[in-house]
Every structure is written in structure tokens, then in C-alpha cells.
Write a protein that holds these residues in place. Structure first.
Motif, PDB file in Angstrom:
ATOM      1  N   ASP A 161     -10.079 -10.214   2.795  1.00 10.90           N
ATOM      2  CA  ASP A 161      -9.063  -9.293   3.299  1.00 10.90           C
ATOM      3  C   ASP A 161      -7.928 -10.031   3.991  1.00 10.90           C
ATOM      4  OD1 ASP A 161     -10.427  -6.776   2.612  1.00 10.90           O
ATOM      5  OD2 ASP A 161     -11.916  -7.450   4.067  1.00 10.90           O
ATOM      6  N   ARG A 236      -5.622 -12.509  -3.626  1.00  4.15           N
ATOM      7  CA  ARG A 236      -6.337 -11.242  -3.454  1.00  4.15           C
ATOM      8  C   ARG A 236      -6.346 -10.752  -2.009  1.00  4.15           C
ATOM      9  NH1 ARG A 236      -8.858 -10.384  -8.291  1.00  4.15           N
ATOM     10  NH2 ARG A 236      -9.544 -12.223  -9.448  1.00  4.15           N
ATOM     11  N   SER A 238      -5.238  -9.149   1.536  1.00  2.48           N
ATOM     12  CA  SER A 238      -4.346  -8.050   1.900  1.00  2.48           C
ATOM     13  C   SER A 238      -3.377  -8.420   3.016  1.00  2.48           C
ATOM     14  CB  SER A 238      -5.175  -6.830   2.337  1.00  2.48           C
ATOM     15  OG  SER A 238      -6.062  -6.424   1.322  1.00  2.48           O
ATOM     16  N   ARG A 275       2.820  -8.689   0.970  1.00  2.00           N
ATOM     17  CA  ARG A 275       1.689  -8.761   1.886  1.00  2.00           C
ATOM     18  C   ARG A 275       2.191  -8.796   3.328  1.00  2.00           C
ATOM     19  NH1 ARG A 275      -2.058 -10.603  -1.958  1.00  2.00           N
ATOM     20  NH2 ARG A 275      -1.162  -9.743  -3.863  1.00  2.00           N
ATOM     21  N   ALA A 332      -4.044  -1.388   4.675  1.00  4.17           N
ATOM     22  CA  ALA A 332      -3.937  -1.848   3.297  1.00  4.17           C
ATOM     23  C   ALA A 332      -4.981  -1.178   2.404  1.00  4.17           C
ATOM     24  CB  ALA A 332      -4.105  -3.369   3.245  1.00  4.17           C
ATOM     25  N   ARG A 333      -6.176  -0.989   2.941  1.00  8.80           N
ATOM     26  CA  ARG A 333      -7.218  -0.324   2.150  1.00  8.80           C
ATOM     27  C   ARG A 333      -6.864   1.128   1.882  1.00  8.80           C
ATOM     28  NH1 ARG A 333     -12.515  -2.596   5.538  1.00  8.80           N
ATOM     29  NH2 ARG A 333     -12.501  -4.723   4.658  1.00  8.80           N
ATOM     30  N   THR A 335      -3.982   2.352   1.343  1.00 10.18           N
ATOM     31  CA  THR A 335      -2.937   2.485   0.326  1.00 10.18           C
ATOM     32  C   THR A 335      -3.421   2.143  -1.072  1.00 10.18           C
ATOM     33  OG1 THR A 335      -2.186   0.216   0.748  1.00 10.18           O
ATOM     34  CG2 THR A 335      -1.136   1.988   2.017  1.00 10.18           C
ATOM     35  N   ARG A 336      -4.625   1.591  -1.185  1.00 19.72           N
ATOM     36  CA  ARG A 336      -5.144   1.260  -2.505  1.00 19.72           C
ATOM     37  C   ARG A 336      -5.509   2.528  -3.255  1.00 19.72           C
ATOM     38  NH1 ARG A 336      -9.448  -3.408  -0.604  1.00 19.72           N
ATOM     39  NH2 ARG A 336      -7.901  -4.927   0.147  1.00 19.72           N
ATOM     40  N   PRO A 337      -5.249   2.578  -4.566  1.00 20.85           N
ATOM     41  CA  PRO A 337      -5.643   3.757  -5.335  1.00 20.85           C
ATOM     42  C   PRO A 337      -7.152   3.899  -5.383  1.00 20.85           C
ATOM     43  CG  PRO A 337      -4.915   2.002  -6.807  1.00 20.85           C
ATOM     44  CD  PRO A 337      -4.587   1.554  -5.397  1.00 20.85           C
TER      45      PRO A 337
END
Length: 484
Positions: A161, A236, A238, A275, A332-333, A335-337
Motif C-alpha cells: 500500500d 502497485r 497507493s 499517487r 485510495a482503497r 476509490t478503487r472499483p
């Protein structure tokens, strides 16, 4: 000795399919009981599976050649060969699979994610499966198909993360050692960290992972130092944390110039502009470090960076930093689809799709390409005339001969089936009818014919003659399209 490997060349070979069996059942008072050859077994696949307990590609660095087992051949008495065992290869979470040309084949993220890297070959049909009303005792069987062989490149991109980035000896390893339970190597000389270190941090109700990325220097994005080897591990993450040394001993360095250099390298590497960034001014437990941190803090905040003054020795500011990172990771999590359930997309072929193509090359050679023709060629034993005749019948029924005539092919012209590097080339001889039955019902044992009643033999011959003549009337190879 190498203990961490994040890029390897892997050479895989799936299992070959077993050959079909050509056999005729025989017993006392029944010497010709009909075909009873079994089918060959399927070759084993090569499957890549994400294993959370695997953290490096070291195993494939030492043994890069992997092969699945072959299928067993069929036997008489309708006994089919056993299938080959699949070869399952465990890889770390975050492994990217590329082919030899560099194209991405799969991005394996999440425990249990699988990718079939090599498809096992089909088993060949035995003569019992090839028998029909017109071919009652085939004297041949189909060969097993070869399994897929290919060269792959496996790249590990750390799944974390938060990424700690900065100059060598900026204190990244010290920070991750106090933020988490990780125990990286710590020393007072540059490039102490030669591999990425991972740690798990708990801040309130949030749990996230932090990666200590080896030190970056000017030119890292072009391969200088260790940067190019480990910049992929930042992709990868965030959140990026710039760990700036507020007590650097080098006179030409200061936190602002260090930040500019690292940002430039990240920009050249690409894909990281979105980021969120956090700045950690480290080593403020040293008097000179605290003084320099006070001088640059205002400028950093003007640039829009959240700034935290921390010390891995005195533990100053660590709690505030860990909670701030937890908030950024949670945002950030959010906003993830949302993960979608697995969907199977079915794309049926078009109604008018022929399943093959015929092209005429500059040297006059006609090349036939298509899944079916190429598979049929691989399954044919060219040492057996009956098997060759069966292949000709299949190609004719598919429409290959008709397409060759349309394109002006003449008797004796070269025809190649398959890709240029692995094709079967022969001189074309157009057939009068679609099957080989007019030539004596190829694929039958004449002794089986003699064992049937005469009336039945006569009816069968009349039926086959009428069928063959009907096919001949539907398509005449000597019409105006043949060019003769």
C-alpha cells in the motif's frame, strides 16, 4: 548467494497428447470383431498459481526449464490412455507474465489467481472412435498433439500500500523496522538494502503494508545504480512516502534537492503522477537535522506535501505518520472499483466463417491457415496411406479444395498447411469426389467386407455410390472456375 529474485526467464513445455491406438478385436471363432483401439490421453497443462507464502522467484532462477507430463497412448480393448498431470507452479502475489516479445499475458494479483501458461496437447483418437458406417475398420489412428512450448518472462512487482522512496542511507530501513515488525539490514553506508522489504503496519482500525524500496540515485530510471531493477516495485503502491535525510553529511545535498531528484526519476519512469505523496523529514533527533527540517518545512508545505518530522531512534512523529498513511491508504482503497464477479464471455464464430484461409504467396505457393487444418495435419501419421487419405477427406469436406480451385490452383501446384516455420508442403492433386470411397472405400479391412451377407454388401455399395455421385453433382472441379 542470491536470496531474492524478481525477474526470471522461464522455459515451459506442456505435455504432449498420447497417440490413439489402431487395433482390431480378435478372439476364438471371432477373428475380426471390429476396431477396438482406445484414445490417447490429454497432455498436462502448465499452470501458474499465486501462493501468498511465496515471496521470490528464486526457485525458477535456479531451475528455469519446466515440463508437464505427457498423456499415455491408447491401447486395444477400448482402453484409453491416462491424462498427463498438470504442472502447477507457485508464484508470488504481483507477478506479471510476459512472452518473449515483451507483451503482457497475465497480471497475477490475489492469492489463488491462476493462469494456464501452457496448454497440454489433445490425445489422438483410436480407430474405434474413427469407425463409421462408411469406414467400418480403420487401419489407422490419430496422433496426439504436441503441448505448448514457450519462453516466458516473470516479473515480480511488490504488492504494497505504501512505498518508502529516497536516497540511499536516508533511513528507510530504520523507519520500516520501527513502523512494523520487519527486520531489514541497517547500516551507515549506501545501498545497504539490496532487495525490497515488506512490513505490515496497524494504525487504529487500519492495517496496511509498507515496502522499503532500495535507494534511488540520479539516473535510476535509465539503469544507474539499483533504481531500474526496483522501480517496478513502486508501481502497485497507493501512497508514496519521500524519506528525506535532514542530517545528510554531504554538503551538496539537502532535502529539497533530494526530493527534486527522486521526483524527476519517478516522472521519467512514468505512471506514478496520480499517487498521493507524503514527506517524512527523517533524523530530526540530531540537532542539525531538526534545524534543517525547520528551514525546509515551509517550502515543502507550499508545494502541497503533507510533512512529518520523524526519528527512527527517538520514535518522534511515528504515530502521526502511521495514522496519516492509514488515512491515505483507506482513501485510495475507497476509490478503487469494486471487484466484479467472474464473467464468461462467449464469442461464437460468425455463421459464414469458413474456419480457414487460403493465400497465394509471391512464389506461387498456396498457404492454408486455420485451427482445424493445422490441428488435423499435426494428428496425421504420414507413414500410413489410410491416415493421409482420411486427412484429404477432412480437408475436402471443410472446403479447402474448393477454395484452392477458386484461387486458380492447378494440379501439381505447391500447397502448404500451417505457419512458415512448421508447415507441411505437398503437391496438390485435386480429387474427383469428396471422399476416398470411390477408390475402394479407403480405411476398411476387406476381410470385414467378406464376412457380411452378399445382399447387405450390395445395398451398402449402392448407397455409397449414390452418395458419392450426389457430392460430385454439387461441385464439379472441371467447371469454368478451374481455369482448365
Amino acid at each position: 548467494m542470491t536470496t531474492f529474485v524478481d525477474r526470471v526467464d522461464l522455459h515451459i513445455a506442456a505435455g504432449n497428447g498420447g497417440h490413439g491406438c489402431a487395433s482390431v478385436h480378435r478372439e476364438k471363432f471371432k477373428p475380426l470383431g471390429g476396431p477396438d483401439g482406445g484414445n490417447g490421453g490429454r497432455g498436462g497443462d502448465v499452470v501458474l498459481v499465486v501462493d501468498p507464502d511465496v515471496t521470490t522467484l528464486l526457485e525458477y532462477h535456479h531451475s528455469p526449464h519446466r515440463k508437464a507430463t505427457n498423456g499415455k497412448p491408447g491401447e486395444g480393448g477400448h482402453r484409453s490412455g491416462s491424462d498427463g498431470r498438470d504442472l502447477v507452479l507457485s508464484v508470488p502475489d504481483g507477478t506479471v507474465v510476459r512472452d518473449s516479445r515483451g507483451e503482457v499475458l497475465a497480471d497475477l494479483v490475489g492469492g489463488g489467481t491462476t493462469f494456464v501458461a501452457g496448454q497440454g496437447g489433445r490425445g489422438g483418437l483410436g480407430n474405434a472412435a474413427l469407425a463409421s458406417a462408411r469406414r467400418k475398420a480403420p487401419g489407422f489412428a490419430l496422433l496426439g498433439e504436441p503441448g505448448t512450448s514457450r519462453d516466458l518472462v516473470l516479473e515480480l512487482k511488490t504488492v504494497a500500500d505504501v512505498a518508502l522512496v529516497g536516497y540511499p542511507s536516508a533511513g528507510k530501513s530504520s523507519l520500516i523496522s520501527v513502523l512494523s515488525a520487519a527486520k531489514p539490514k541497517i547500516a551507515d553506508y549506501p545501498f545497504t538494502t539490496l532487495v525490497p522489504n515488506l512490513g505490515v503496519v496497524t494504525a487504529g482500525g487500519s492495517v496496511y503494508t509498507v515496502a522499503d524500496v532500495p535507494g534511488l540515485i540520479p539516473g535510476a530510471s535509465h539503469g544507474k545504480g539499483l533504481g531500474l531493477e526496483f522501480l517496478r516495485h513502486v508501481e502497485r503502491c497507493s501512497v508514496l512516502v519521500h524519506v528525506l535525510d535532514a542530517a545528510a553529511l554531504e554538503s551538496e545535498r539537502d532535502p529539497l534537492s533530494d526530493l527534486d531528484v527522486i521526483e524527476e526519476e519517478l516522472a521519467r519512469y512514468g505512471g506514478l503522477a496520480d499517487r498521493p505523496r507524503v514527506v517524512a523529514l527523517n533524523k530530526v533527533d540530531i540537532p542539525d537535522g531538526q534545524e534543517l527540517a525547520d528551514m525546509v518545512r515551509e517550502e515543502l508545505e507550499k508545494r502541497g506535501f503533507p510533512v512529518f518530522e520523524v526519528s527512527a531512534v527517538s520514535r518522534k512523529g511515528l504515530k502521526e505518520l502511521s495514522y496519516a498513511l492509514a488515512g491515505a491508504v483507506d482513501a485510495a482503497r475507497a476509490t478503487r472499483p469494486a471487484a466484479e464477479s467472474t464473467r464468461v464471455v462467449i464469442r461464437p464464430p460468425a455463421v459464414d466463417e469458413a474456419g480457414f484461409s487460403v493465400t497465394r504467396e509471391a512464389d506461387g505457393l498456396f498457404r492454408v491457415r486455420g485451427t482445424k487444418p493445422e490441428r488435423w495435419v499435426r494428428q496425421t501419421d504420414f507413414n500410413n496411406d489410410e491416415a493421409v487419405g482420411y486427412l484429404a477427406d477432412r480437408l475436402n469436406r471443410l472446403g479447402v479444395e474448393q477454395e484452392l480451385l477458386k484461387q486458380g490452383a492447378r494440379e501439381g501446384d505447391g500447397v502448404a498447411i500451417g505457419p512458415e516455420e512448421n508447415a507441411v508442403v505437398f503437391d496438390w492433386e485435386p480429387a474427383m469426389v469428396s471422399g476416398a470411397e470411390m477408390l475402394g472405400r479407403r480405411g476398411e479391412d476387406h476381410r470385414m467386407e467378406e464376412s457380411r451377407p452378399a445382399a447387405q454388401r450390395r445395398r451398402d455399395r449402392e448407397s455409397e455410390r449414390d452418395e458419392a455421385l450426389g457430392e460430385f453433382d454439387e461441385f464439379d472441379p472441371f467447371d469454368g472456375r478451374s481455369g482448365r
